[in-house]
Write an enzyme that holds these catalytic residues in place. Structure first.
Site, PDB file in Angstrom:
ATOM      1  N   ASP A  44       0.849  -1.198   0.000  1.00 13.39           N
ATOM      2  CA  ASP A  44       0.000   0.000   0.000  1.00 13.39           C
ATOM      3  C   ASP A  44       0.879   1.240   0.000  1.00 13.39           C
ATOM      4  OD1 ASP A  44      -2.748  -0.952   0.083  1.00 13.39           O
ATOM      5  OD2 ASP A  44      -2.203  -1.838   2.012  1.00 13.39           O
ATOM      6  N   ASP A 190     -10.318  -5.384  -1.488  1.00 12.35           N
ATOM      7  CA  ASP A 190      -9.216  -4.962  -0.616  1.00 12.35           C
ATOM      8  C   ASP A 190      -9.759  -4.246   0.619  1.00 12.35           C
ATOM      9  OD1 ASP A 190      -6.888  -4.021   0.541  1.00 12.35           O
ATOM     10  OD2 ASP A 190      -6.395  -2.619  -1.078  1.00 12.35           O
ATOM     11  N   SER A 213      -3.802  -6.838   7.993  1.00 10.64           N
ATOM     12  CA  SER A 213      -3.625  -6.955   9.448  1.00 10.64           C
ATOM     13  C   SER A 213      -4.090  -8.301   9.996  1.00 10.64           C
ATOM     14  CB  SER A 213      -4.348  -5.813  10.162  1.00 10.64           C
ATOM     15  OG  SER A 213      -5.710  -5.797   9.813  1.00 10.64           O
TER      16      SER A 213
HETATM   17  C1  DX5 Z   1      -6.549   0.413   2.698  1.00  7.34           C
HETATM   18  C2  DX5 Z   1      -5.533  -0.473   2.009  1.00  7.34           C
HETATM   19  C3  DX5 Z   1      -5.707  -1.923   2.317  1.00  7.34           C
HETATM   20  C4  DX5 Z   1      -5.604  -2.255   3.755  1.00  7.34           C
HETATM   21  C5  DX5 Z   1      -5.628  -3.750   4.007  1.00  7.34           C
HETATM   22  O1  DX5 Z   1      -6.107   1.707   2.709  1.00  7.34           O
HETATM   23  O2  DX5 Z   1      -5.635  -0.327   0.627  1.00  7.34           O
HETATM   24  O3  DX5 Z   1      -4.809  -2.679   1.541  1.00  7.34           O
HETATM   25  O4  DX5 Z   1      -4.469  -1.709   4.341  1.00  7.34           O
HETATM   26  O5  DX5 Z   1      -5.448  -3.968   5.337  1.00  7.34           O
HETATM   27  P1  DX5 Z   1      -6.514  -4.736   6.232  1.00  7.34           P
HETATM   28  O6  DX5 Z   1      -6.552  -6.123   5.719  1.00  7.34           O
HETATM   29  O7  DX5 Z   1      -5.943  -4.611   7.596  1.00  7.34           O
HETATM   30  O8  DX5 Z   1      -7.836  -4.029   6.078  1.00  7.34           O
HETATM   31 ZN    ZN Z   2      -4.446  -1.842  -0.618  1.00  7.26          ZN
END
Ligand code: DX5
Ligand code: ZN
Length: 239
Positions: A44, A190, A213
């Site tokens: 990210d 996502d 996470s």
């Molecule tokens: C949101 C990001 C995601 C996110 C995924 O801003 O694009 O990729 O960090 O993380 P989790 O799985 O913790 O939601």
């Molecule tokens: Zn992402």
């Protein structure tokens, strides 16, 4: 084999976000993913403007020494002039956001000309990411210039947010748009994917499920990654 074909063949696949990994031990964190059978790592990129937080740039993408496909999610303003640096750094998948880009069609056209720096035969998977509040119609003029549609189930910003339930309806609508286009494209989700809902998300019939996470929870990344992979494959089989 192209990156697109690899992902198509092993669909549904998990792409693990490293936002909550131990960045000072990234080599061993990646090794855990490799051992678990994961094939894709999600990075990210946030710029402190389109997203409140800042994360990483091309040097970190380049520093990721791994056979995993590098899935680079650009949550940055005006990616048009920056995307080439991420491709040169070794991105296999690059996702940009129309909400952040005045010339999104041009950016996709330019990406079509770019060479994969890891392996020119692998090509580049061009993705469009859509925030939860963005009308899906924005996709229509772009359907001939992309390989991946990434539906965000959270607003860009942080890991660990809650899955927004209207994502399910959005995924269904995008599946119809893809079917109507006559082109083969990958569909991804996502954000907010956890142990509790991963099988349900996979059962929506998507190709790429991003989870961060829930894997890098500071405890058992390898076991978490195995769980996610298994749940994704099982969720689909049980349909
Ligand atoms: C949101 C990001 C995601 C996110 C995924 O801003 O694009 O990729 O960090 O993380 P989790 O799985 O913790 O939601
Ligand atoms: Zn992402």
């Amino acid at each position: 084999m192209t990156g697109f074909d690899i992902l198509r063949e092993s669909s549904p696949e998990v792409s693990v976000g490293i936002l909550t990994a131990d960045l000072l031990s990234l080599g061993s964190e990646l090794a855990l993913l490799e051992h678990s059978g994961v094939k894709v790592v999600h990075v990210d990129v946030m710029d402190g403007s389109f997203c409140p937080m800042m994360t990483v740039g091309p040097p970190l993408i380049k520093a990721l020494k791994t056979p995993l496909l590098k899935d680079v999610h650009l949550m940055i303003d005006e990616p048009l002039n920056k995307v080439a640096d991420y491709v040169a750094a070794g991105a296999d998948i690059v996702t940009i956001h129309p909400e952040a880009c005045a010339h999104v069609h041009r950016a996709l056209q330019q990406m079509r000309m770019m060479k994969n720096a890891n392996n020119p035969e692998r090509g580049l998977v061009r993705g469009i990411g859509l925030n939860p509040g963005t009308p899906l119609e924005v996709l229509e003029p772009l359907l001939n210039e992309l390989e991946l549609i990434l539906i965000l189930a959270v607003n860009p910003g942080w890991g660990g947010q809650k899955f927004i339930t209207s994502t399910r309806g959005r995924v269904e609508k995008v599946k119809h748009m893809i079917a109507g286009s006559g082109r083969d494209m990958l569909l991804g989700v996502d954000g907010g994917v956890t142990r509790d809902n991963v099988a349900e998300v996979a059962a929506l019939g998507v190709d790429l499920i991003v989870t961060g996470s829930a894997v890098f929870d500071g405890k058992a990344a390898e076991a978490n990654a195995r769980f996610m992979l298994e749940a994704v494959k099982t969720g689909v089989r049980s349909q």
